[in-house]
Design an enzyme around this catalytic site. Structure first.
Site, PDB file in Angstrom:
ATOM      1  N   HIS A 263     -68.491 -20.387  17.798  1.00  0.00           N
ATOM      2  CA  HIS A 263     -67.305 -19.619  18.160  1.00  0.00           C
ATOM      3  C   HIS A 263     -66.759 -18.882  16.934  1.00  0.00           C
ATOM      4  CE1 HIS A 263     -63.552 -18.849  20.419  1.00  0.00           C
ATOM      5  NE2 HIS A 263     -62.983 -18.976  19.233  1.00  0.00           N
ATOM      6  N   GLU A 264     -66.550 -19.630  15.862  1.00  0.00           N
ATOM      7  CA  GLU A 264     -66.009 -19.030  14.634  1.00  0.00           C
ATOM      8  C   GLU A 264     -67.009 -18.065  13.998  1.00  0.00           C
ATOM      9  OE1 GLU A 264     -62.932 -19.228  14.184  1.00  0.00           O
ATOM     10  OE2 GLU A 264     -62.536 -20.942  15.485  1.00  0.00           O
TER      11      GLU A 264
ATOM     12  N   HIS B  22     -66.489 -14.637  15.517  1.00  0.00           N
ATOM     13  CA  HIS B  22     -65.376 -13.927  14.877  1.00  0.00           C
ATOM     14  C   HIS B  22     -65.787 -13.413  13.498  1.00  0.00           C
ATOM     15  CE1 HIS B  22     -62.505 -15.134  17.912  1.00  0.00           C
ATOM     16  NE2 HIS B  22     -62.581 -16.418  17.617  1.00  0.00           N
TER      17      HIS B  22
END
Length: 170
Positions: free
Chosen positions: A32-33, A36
Protein backbone atom coordinates in the site's frame (compact mmCIF):
# COMPACT_ATOMS: atom_id res chain seq x y z
CA UNK A 1 -7.88 -25.56 33.86
CA UNK A 2 -4.79 -24.68 35.85
CA UNK A 3 -2.94 -21.39 35.38
CA UNK A 4 0.01 -22.95 33.52
CA UNK A 5 -2.30 -24.58 31.00
CA UNK A 6 -4.06 -21.26 30.48
CA UNK A 7 -0.77 -19.43 29.90
CA UNK A 8 0.31 -22.17 27.48
CA UNK A 9 -2.88 -21.77 25.47
CA UNK A 10 -2.24 -18.03 25.24
CA UNK A 11 1.20 -18.75 23.78
CA UNK A 12 -0.36 -20.99 21.15
CA UNK A 13 -2.85 -18.28 20.29
CA UNK A 14 0.01 -15.78 19.96
CA UNK A 15 2.11 -17.90 17.64
CA UNK A 16 -0.84 -19.43 15.79
CA UNK A 17 -2.89 -16.30 15.11
CA UNK A 18 -1.18 -13.04 16.03
CA UNK A 19 2.21 -13.59 14.37
CA UNK A 20 0.70 -14.71 11.00
CA UNK A 21 -1.81 -11.83 11.15
CA UNK A 22 0.96 -9.27 11.70
CA UNK A 23 3.07 -10.84 8.94
CA UNK A 24 0.24 -10.59 6.39
CA UNK A 25 -0.70 -7.10 7.58
CA UNK A 26 2.91 -5.97 7.15
CA UNK A 27 2.98 -7.23 3.56
CA UNK A 28 -0.31 -5.50 2.73
CA UNK A 29 0.84 -2.25 4.37
CA UNK A 30 4.19 -2.41 2.55
CA UNK A 31 2.56 -2.68 -0.87
CA UNK A 32 0.00 0.00 0.00
CA UNK A 33 2.69 2.48 1.05
CA UNK A 34 4.89 1.43 -1.89
CA UNK A 35 2.07 2.50 -4.22
CA UNK A 36 2.01 5.98 -2.66
CA UNK A 37 5.82 6.13 -2.71
CA UNK A 38 6.31 5.12 -6.35
CA UNK A 39 3.66 7.45 -7.75
CA UNK A 40 4.92 10.31 -5.57
CA UNK A 41 8.44 9.80 -6.93
CA UNK A 42 7.05 9.58 -10.46
CA UNK A 43 5.26 12.92 -9.93
CA UNK A 44 8.42 14.53 -8.59
CA UNK A 45 7.51 14.70 -4.91
CA UNK A 46 10.38 14.37 -2.46
CA UNK A 47 9.72 11.56 0.03
CA UNK A 48 11.15 12.12 3.51
CA UNK A 49 10.12 8.88 5.24
CA UNK A 50 8.79 5.45 4.24
CA UNK A 51 7.74 3.67 7.43
CA UNK A 52 6.25 0.27 8.08
CA UNK A 53 4.73 0.57 11.53
CA UNK A 54 4.43 3.45 13.98
CA UNK A 55 6.30 4.52 17.07
CA UNK A 56 10.01 4.18 17.74
CA UNK A 57 12.19 3.06 14.86
CA UNK A 58 13.63 -0.45 15.20
CA UNK A 59 15.81 -0.51 12.06
CA UNK A 60 16.23 1.79 9.10
CA UNK A 61 18.47 3.28 6.45
CA UNK A 62 18.64 6.28 4.12
CA UNK A 63 18.61 5.73 0.36
CA UNK A 64 20.61 7.81 -2.13
CA UNK A 65 17.73 10.30 -2.55
CA UNK A 66 17.51 10.97 1.19
CA UNK A 67 14.41 8.93 1.99
CA UNK A 68 14.48 7.30 5.43
CA UNK A 69 13.23 3.70 5.12
CA UNK A 70 12.32 2.31 8.52
CA UNK A 71 10.63 -0.51 10.37
CA UNK A 72 8.94 0.76 13.53
CA UNK A 73 7.88 -0.90 16.78
CA UNK A 74 4.07 -0.95 16.37
CA UNK A 75 3.34 -3.02 13.23
CA UNK A 76 -0.28 -1.92 12.71
CA UNK A 77 0.09 0.33 9.67
CA UNK A 78 2.59 2.61 8.04
CA UNK A 79 3.04 5.91 6.29
CA UNK A 80 4.91 7.84 3.62
CA UNK A 81 5.88 11.35 4.69
CA UNK A 82 6.32 13.89 1.89
CA UNK A 83 8.42 17.04 1.82
CA UNK A 84 6.49 19.87 3.53
CA UNK A 85 4.34 17.58 5.68
CA UNK A 86 4.12 18.41 9.37
CA UNK A 87 3.42 14.82 10.42
CA UNK A 88 2.78 11.29 9.12
CA UNK A 89 -0.86 12.15 8.32
CA UNK A 90 0.32 14.45 5.47
CA UNK A 91 -0.91 17.57 7.21
CA UNK A 92 0.94 20.46 5.54
CA UNK A 93 3.23 22.46 7.80
CA UNK A 94 1.97 26.02 7.17
CA UNK A 95 5.19 27.67 8.34
CA UNK A 96 7.36 25.46 6.10
CA UNK A 97 5.04 25.93 3.12
CA UNK A 98 5.03 29.73 3.42
CA UNK A 99 8.85 29.82 3.49
CA UNK A 100 9.47 27.44 0.54
CA UNK A 101 11.57 28.51 -2.42
CA UNK A 102 10.39 27.77 -5.96
CA UNK A 103 12.70 24.72 -6.12
CA UNK A 104 11.26 23.39 -2.86
CA UNK A 105 7.70 24.02 -4.06
CA UNK A 106 8.52 21.87 -7.08
CA UNK A 107 9.37 18.94 -4.72
CA UNK A 108 6.38 19.43 -2.39
CA UNK A 109 3.18 17.36 -2.42
CA UNK A 110 1.19 20.45 -1.42
CA UNK A 111 2.10 22.36 -4.61
CA UNK A 112 1.46 19.55 -7.11
CA UNK A 113 -1.53 19.67 -9.48
CA UNK A 114 -4.77 18.17 -8.18
CA UNK A 115 -4.50 15.30 -10.67
CA UNK A 116 -1.02 14.42 -9.38
CA UNK A 117 -2.12 14.58 -5.73
CA UNK A 118 -5.15 12.42 -6.54
CA UNK A 119 -2.93 9.87 -8.29
CA UNK A 120 -0.58 9.74 -5.29
CA UNK A 121 -3.45 9.29 -2.85
CA UNK A 122 -5.19 6.64 -5.00
CA UNK A 123 -1.97 4.69 -5.62
CA UNK A 124 -2.06 2.93 -2.23
CA UNK A 125 -5.48 1.29 -2.61
CA UNK A 126 -4.74 0.51 -6.26
CA UNK A 127 -1.50 -1.22 -5.20
CA UNK A 128 -3.53 -3.34 -2.74
CA UNK A 129 -5.97 -4.25 -5.51
CA UNK A 130 -3.09 -5.30 -7.78
CA UNK A 131 -1.56 -7.31 -4.90
CA UNK A 132 -4.86 -9.17 -4.44
CA UNK A 133 -4.98 -10.00 -8.16
CA UNK A 134 -1.40 -11.32 -8.06
CA UNK A 135 -2.07 -13.42 -4.94
CA UNK A 136 -5.28 -14.95 -6.35
CA UNK A 137 -3.63 -15.58 -9.73
CA UNK A 138 -0.78 -17.35 -7.94
CA UNK A 139 -3.12 -19.47 -5.83
CA UNK A 140 -5.21 -20.48 -8.86
CA UNK A 141 -2.07 -21.18 -10.89
CA UNK A 142 -0.62 -23.44 -8.19
CA UNK A 143 -3.80 -25.16 -7.05
CA UNK A 144 -6.22 -24.72 -9.95
CA UNK A 145 -9.96 -24.73 -9.64
CA UNK A 146 -11.53 -27.64 -7.80
CA UNK A 147 -14.16 -29.25 -10.00
CA UNK A 148 -16.08 -32.52 -9.79
CA UNK A 149 -16.59 -34.29 -13.14
CA UNK A 150 -20.16 -34.65 -14.37
CA UNK A 151 -21.55 -38.16 -13.76
CA UNK A 152 -24.92 -39.74 -14.52
CA UNK A 153 -26.38 -41.23 -11.34
CA UNK A 154 -29.56 -42.81 -12.68
CA UNK A 155 -31.43 -42.93 -15.99
CA UNK A 156 -35.20 -43.21 -15.80
CA UNK A 157 -36.84 -45.73 -18.11
CA UNK A 158 -38.54 -44.14 -21.11
CA UNK A 159 -36.79 -40.75 -20.60
CA UNK A 160 -35.01 -38.64 -23.19
CA UNK A 161 -31.72 -39.54 -21.49
CA UNK A 162 -32.34 -43.26 -22.10
CA UNK A 163 -33.29 -42.53 -25.73
CA UNK A 164 -30.02 -40.59 -26.13
CA UNK A 165 -28.03 -43.57 -24.84
CA UNK A 166 -27.06 -42.32 -21.34
CA UNK A 167 -26.06 -45.06 -18.89
CA UNK A 168 -25.86 -44.98 -15.07
CA UNK A 169 -22.45 -44.49 -13.42
CA UNK A 170 -20.71 -42.95 -16.42
Amino acid sequence: MDILGYIGSLGGMFTGYLIPFLFVLTIVVFFHELGHFLVARWCGVRVITFSIGFGPELVGFNDRRGTRWKLSAIPLGGYVKFFGDENAASVPDQETISEMSEAEKHDSFFYKRVSQRAAIVAAGPIANFILAIVIFAGVFTLYGKQAAPARVDTVQAGSAAQAAGFRSGI
